[in-house]
Design a protein around this motif. Structure first.
Motif, short mmCIF file in Angstrom:
data_model
loop_
_atom_site.label_atom_id
_atom_site.label_comp_id
_atom_site.label_asym_id
_atom_site.label_seq_id
_atom_site.Cartn_x
_atom_site.Cartn_y
_atom_site.Cartn_z
N HIS A 45 -25.75 -7.94 -56.10
CA HIS A 45 -25.34 -7.04 -55.02
C HIS A 45 -25.32 -7.77 -53.68
CE1 HIS A 45 -25.28 -3.70 -57.71
NE2 HIS A 45 -26.60 -3.70 -57.92
N THR A 46 -26.34 -8.54 -53.42
CA THR A 46 -26.40 -9.30 -52.16
C THR A 46 -25.29 -10.34 -52.11
OG1 THR A 46 -28.79 -9.02 -52.16
CG2 THR A 46 -27.90 -10.72 -50.72
N ASP A 47 -25.03 -11.01 -53.23
CA ASP A 47 -23.98 -12.04 -53.27
C ASP A 47 -22.61 -11.46 -52.96
OD1 ASP A 47 -25.93 -13.88 -53.91
OD2 ASP A 47 -25.45 -13.93 -56.06
N VAL A 100 -21.29 1.32 -55.40
CA VAL A 100 -21.76 0.52 -56.53
C VAL A 100 -23.27 0.34 -56.48
CG1 VAL A 100 -21.57 -1.70 -57.72
CG2 VAL A 100 -19.54 -0.67 -56.69
N GLN A 101 -23.78 -0.19 -55.37
CA GLN A 101 -25.20 -0.50 -55.29
C GLN A 101 -26.04 0.77 -55.18
OE1 GLN A 101 -26.33 -3.01 -52.01
NE2 GLN A 101 -28.39 -3.26 -52.80
N ARG A 102 -25.60 1.72 -54.43
CA ARG A 102 -26.30 2.98 -54.18
C ARG A 102 -27.76 2.76 -53.81
NH1 ARG A 102 -24.42 5.09 -59.47
NH2 ARG A 102 -22.24 4.58 -59.32
N ASP A 103 -28.68 3.32 -54.57
CA ASP A 103 -30.11 3.24 -54.26
C ASP A 103 -30.80 2.06 -54.94
OD1 ASP A 103 -29.87 5.62 -52.83
OD2 ASP A 103 -30.18 6.83 -54.62
N THR A 104 -30.03 1.23 -55.61
CA THR A 104 -30.62 0.13 -56.37
C THR A 104 -31.20 -0.92 -55.43
OG1 THR A 104 -28.99 0.45 -58.11
CG2 THR A 104 -30.16 -1.65 -58.11
N PHE A 105 -32.48 -1.23 -55.63
CA PHE A 105 -33.13 -2.24 -54.81
C PHE A 105 -33.62 -3.43 -55.63
CE2 PHE A 105 -36.51 0.58 -56.07
CZ PHE A 105 -37.55 -0.26 -56.38
#
Length: 191
Positions: A45-47, A100-105
């Motif tokens: 997600h960061t990439d 896509v990322q939503r709440d995913t940490f």
């Protein structure tokens, strides 16, 4: 053994009236819990967001260099294009975060166990409740992946369950609750 490791870990103390601090402490606690059990964090997600940002910045840097060398009238169309590309890539990064990322940490994999675990969290500020959602899937490309329940599992608890009155994070209680959810998530289907 778990008691000794929790004694060595630094005490985490937060302001119990700040839901943001409570959520951050729980999110960080889960990351440390999973990393201690052999999960390596994936930074997909960061990439994706970094690549989109770099594309926009590179076009603006090229525009700056081009505008430095040539007069504005000659470079203004490239300036319009580069600002447009920067705006589009910024909007794409924002859409990616929300869609896509939503709440995913945390997304991590464990090669030994053959699966990827994703963790997302939300809070209910008015109730001071933490909602953790864990999902899992096999690592792509593995032959004969293990059978497990890939339906998302939720853990919904009041922050008071994991924090003492003085704001100290009860790592052992949190770890026990998370371990039971992960065990249920990875258990083989009986149906």
């Amino acid at each position: 053994m778990a008691k000794a490791s929790s004694e060595r870990a630094a005490k985490v103390v937060v302001n119990t009236s700040s839901v943001s601090e409570l959520k951050t402490a729980c999110d960080t606690g889960l990351k440390e819990f999973l990393k201690a059990r052999g999960y390596e964090e994936m930074h997909t997600h960061t990439d994706v967001k970094l690549i989109l940002g770099y594309i926009g910045v590179v076009f603006c840097a090229i525009d700056f260099a081009y505008s430095w060398k040539y007069p504005f009238e000659q470079t203004k169309w490239f300036s319009y294009i580069s600002v447009g590309i920067y705006a589009v890539t910024s909007v794409l990064a924002l859409v990616y975060s929300y869609a896509v990322q939503r709440d995913t940490f945390f997304v991590g994999y464990n090669k030994a166990k053959g699966h990827v675990v994703s963790a997302g969290s939300r809070t209910e500020p008015d109730k001071k409740t933490y909602k953790l959602t864990l999902t899992t899937r096999p690592i792509r490309g593995l032959q004969d992946p293990p059978v497990f329940n890939s339906k998302p599992m939720e853990l919904r608890q009041s922050f008071e369950t994991w924090f003492h009155e003085d704001g100290e994070f009860a790592v052992d209680r949190f770890g026990n609750d998370v371990a039971s959810v992960i065990e249920a998530l990875l258990s083989k289907k009986d149906e």
